[in-house]
Design a protein around this motif. Structure first.
Motif, PDB file in Angstrom:
ATOM      1  N   ASP A  85       0.824  -1.207   0.000  1.00  0.00           N
ATOM      2  CA  ASP A  85       0.000   0.000   0.000  1.00  0.00           C
ATOM      3  C   ASP A  85       0.853   1.250   0.000  1.00  0.00           C
ATOM      4  O   ASP A  85       1.853   1.327   0.708  1.00  0.00           O
ATOM      5  CB  ASP A  85      -0.893   0.021   1.252  1.00  0.00           C
ATOM      6  CG  ASP A  85      -2.121  -0.846   1.054  1.00  0.00           C
ATOM      7  OD1 ASP A  85      -2.627  -0.878  -0.084  1.00  0.00           O
ATOM      8  OD2 ASP A  85      -2.544  -1.499   2.018  1.00  0.00           O
ATOM      9  N   GLU A  96      -3.191   2.864  -2.583  1.00  0.00           N
ATOM     10  CA  GLU A  96      -3.248   1.863  -3.649  1.00  0.00           C
ATOM     11  C   GLU A  96      -2.072   0.918  -3.525  1.00  0.00           C
ATOM     12  O   GLU A  96      -1.010   1.302  -3.041  1.00  0.00           O
ATOM     13  CB  GLU A  96      -3.169   2.569  -5.019  1.00  0.00           C
ATOM     14  CG  GLU A  96      -4.390   3.411  -5.366  1.00  0.00           C
ATOM     15  CD  GLU A  96      -5.635   2.581  -5.679  1.00  0.00           C
ATOM     16  OE1 GLU A  96      -5.499   1.391  -6.027  1.00  0.00           O
ATOM     17  OE2 GLU A  96      -6.745   3.142  -5.565  1.00  0.00           O
ATOM     18  N   LYS A  97      -2.285  -0.303  -3.981  1.00  0.00           N
ATOM     19  CA  LYS A  97      -1.188  -1.273  -4.020  1.00  0.00           C
ATOM     20  C   LYS A  97      -0.287  -0.950  -5.209  1.00  0.00           C
ATOM     21  O   LYS A  97      -0.762  -0.854  -6.337  1.00  0.00           O
ATOM     22  CB  LYS A  97      -1.754  -2.692  -4.214  1.00  0.00           C
ATOM     23  CG  LYS A  97      -2.580  -3.163  -3.042  1.00  0.00           C
ATOM     24  CD  LYS A  97      -1.992  -4.443  -2.457  1.00  0.00           C
ATOM     25  CE  LYS A  97      -2.823  -4.965  -1.307  1.00  0.00           C
ATOM     26  NZ  LYS A  97      -2.817  -4.080  -0.133  1.00  0.00           N
ATOM     27  N   ILE A  98       0.991  -0.755  -4.914  1.00  0.00           N
ATOM     28  CA  ILE A  98       1.944  -0.361  -5.956  1.00  0.00           C
ATOM     29  C   ILE A  98       3.141  -1.310  -5.914  1.00  0.00           C
ATOM     30  O   ILE A  98       3.630  -1.667  -4.838  1.00  0.00           O
ATOM     31  CB  ILE A  98       2.438   1.093  -5.726  1.00  0.00           C
ATOM     32  CG1 ILE A  98       1.276   2.068  -5.486  1.00  0.00           C
ATOM     33  CG2 ILE A  98       3.363   1.547  -6.844  1.00  0.00           C
ATOM     34  CD1 ILE A  98       0.717   2.762  -6.657  1.00  0.00           C
ATOM     35  N   ILE A 141       0.309   7.126  -9.232  1.00  0.00           N
ATOM     36  CA  ILE A 141      -0.731   6.603 -10.123  1.00  0.00           C
ATOM     37  C   ILE A 141      -0.174   6.164 -11.477  1.00  0.00           C
ATOM     38  O   ILE A 141      -0.834   5.423 -12.194  1.00  0.00           O
ATOM     39  CB  ILE A 141      -1.862   7.626 -10.370  1.00  0.00           C
ATOM     40  CG1 ILE A 141      -1.261   8.953 -10.822  1.00  0.00           C
ATOM     41  CG2 ILE A 141      -2.719   7.809  -9.139  1.00  0.00           C
ATOM     42  CD1 ILE A 141      -2.295   9.847 -11.469  1.00  0.00           C
ATOM     43  N   HIS A 143       1.944   4.113 -11.851  1.00  0.00           N
ATOM     44  CA  HIS A 143       2.194   2.676 -11.717  1.00  0.00           C
ATOM     45  C   HIS A 143       0.884   1.881 -11.733  1.00  0.00           C
ATOM     46  O   HIS A 143       0.893   0.683 -11.502  1.00  0.00           O
ATOM     47  CB  HIS A 143       2.963   2.399 -10.418  1.00  0.00           C
ATOM     48  CG  HIS A 143       4.300   3.091 -10.374  1.00  0.00           C
ATOM     49  ND1 HIS A 143       5.451   2.533 -10.882  1.00  0.00           N
ATOM     50  CD2 HIS A 143       4.657   4.318  -9.918  1.00  0.00           C
ATOM     51  CE1 HIS A 143       6.455   3.380 -10.712  1.00  0.00           C
ATOM     52  NE2 HIS A 143       6.005   4.469 -10.129  1.00  0.00           N
ATOM     53  N   LEU A 144      -0.245   2.574 -11.956  1.00  0.00           N
ATOM     54  CA  LEU A 144      -1.548   1.896 -11.970  1.00  0.00           C
ATOM     55  C   LEU A 144      -2.090   1.838 -13.398  1.00  0.00           C
ATOM     56  O   LEU A 144      -1.557   2.479 -14.303  1.00  0.00           O
ATOM     57  CB  LEU A 144      -2.541   2.667 -11.088  1.00  0.00           C
ATOM     58  CG  LEU A 144      -2.173   2.807  -9.606  1.00  0.00           C
ATOM     59  CD1 LEU A 144      -3.145   3.758  -8.918  1.00  0.00           C
ATOM     60  CD2 LEU A 144      -2.178   1.443  -8.925  1.00  0.00           C
ATOM     61  N   SER A 145      -3.190   1.112 -13.579  1.00  0.00           N
ATOM     62  CA  SER A 145      -3.803   1.012 -14.913  1.00  0.00           C
ATOM     63  C   SER A 145      -4.446   2.359 -15.273  1.00  0.00           C
ATOM     64  O   SER A 145      -4.828   3.130 -14.379  1.00  0.00           O
ATOM     65  CB  SER A 145      -4.870  -0.077 -14.907  1.00  0.00           C
ATOM     66  OG  SER A 145      -5.976   0.346 -14.128  1.00  0.00           O
ATOM     67  N   LYS A 148      -7.779   2.960 -13.450  1.00  0.00           N
ATOM     68  CA  LYS A 148      -7.642   3.358 -12.039  1.00  0.00           C
ATOM     69  C   LYS A 148      -7.189   4.809 -11.925  1.00  0.00           C
ATOM     70  O   LYS A 148      -7.659   5.553 -11.076  1.00  0.00           O
ATOM     71  CB  LYS A 148      -6.620   2.454 -11.348  1.00  0.00           C
ATOM     72  CG  LYS A 148      -7.291   1.326 -10.611  1.00  0.00           C
ATOM     73  CD  LYS A 148      -6.446   0.844  -9.465  1.00  0.00           C
ATOM     74  CE  LYS A 148      -7.309  -0.038  -8.584  1.00  0.00           C
ATOM     75  NZ  LYS A 148      -6.574  -1.219  -8.149  1.00  0.00           N
ATOM     76  N   ARG A 149      -6.255   5.193 -12.805  1.00  0.00           N
ATOM     77  CA  ARG A 149      -5.764   6.581 -12.802  1.00  0.00           C
ATOM     78  C   ARG A 149      -6.913   7.547 -13.021  1.00  0.00           C
ATOM     79  O   ARG A 149      -7.018   8.574 -12.363  1.00  0.00           O
ATOM     80  CB  ARG A 149      -4.759   6.775 -13.947  1.00  0.00           C
ATOM     81  CG  ARG A 149      -3.381   6.294 -13.633  1.00  0.00           C
ATOM     82  CD  ARG A 149      -2.345   7.053 -14.465  1.00  0.00           C
ATOM     83  NE  ARG A 149      -2.401   6.776 -15.891  1.00  0.00           N
ATOM     84  CZ  ARG A 149      -1.750   5.768 -16.469  1.00  0.00           C
ATOM     85  NH1 ARG A 149      -1.001   4.960 -15.756  1.00  0.00           N
ATOM     86  NH2 ARG A 149      -1.847   5.566 -17.754  1.00  0.00           N
TER      87      ARG A 149
END
Ligand code: NI
Length: 167
Positions: A85, A96-98, A141, A143-145, A148-149
């Motif tokens: 997290d 968010e999980k990164i 963010i 690092h997120l899809s 999700k961003r």
């Protein structure tokens, strides 16, 4: 000492890469002190100069016994992988999980320009990657899809609109 405003995403200043520090003077020392106090005041684990709207390659981290002031930091080695997290003062209320490296070695200089290096594992490695990303205008963010961003962007935009209506 003065506290600074922490910029909230999607403030475009967060995307501006910071420039290397070349002069070590009283102004720099005083900026670092303010950055440190601002991080503590907002209960953050770390804070980068770009988050207070300054394009300086400086970040600070305070976690457990670790008190780090990093000027011109760079990751010179990384290994392994961890998923955990992550939050950020520029993304209030978002966790968010990164995915990050498990271990990193960072080289930096201190407020007087003296070089040092840090070997970090686990959460400290995560915090270093997160703060150094900020100095390149990279955010958690990224690092997120994309989906999700977009959800996070809309949530924070709504929040800032609500704050403008009821200050
Ligand atoms: Ni952050």
């Amino acid at each position: 000492m003065s506290l600074m405003d922490v910029r909230i995403y999607p403030d475009p200043v967060l995307r501006k890469p910071a420039r290397e520090i070349e002069t070590y003077d009283r102004a720099l020392e005083s900026f670092i002190r303010d950055l440190w106090e601002t991080m503590l005041a907002f209960d953050g684990v770390g804070l980068a100069a770009t988050q207070v709207g300054r394009d300086l390659r400086i970040c600070v981290i305070s976690w457990k016994e670790h008190r780090l002031i990093l000027v011109n930091p760079r990751i010179v080695h990384s290994e392994g992988e961890q998923v955990g997290d992550e939050g950020c003062l520029s993304f209030p209320g978002i966790f968010e999980k990164i995915r990050r490296p498990q271990k990193v070695r960072v080289e930096a200089v201190d407020a007087e320009g003296k070089p040092f290096s840090v070997d970090a594992d686990g959460f400290l490695a995560r915090a270093l990657c997160h703060e150094i990303d900020h100095l390149d205008g990279r955010l958690m963010i990224d690092h997120l899809s994309p989906l999700k961003r977009e959800i996070i962007r809309k949530k924070l935009l709504k929040r800032s609109r609500e704050e403008r209506t009821n200050p």
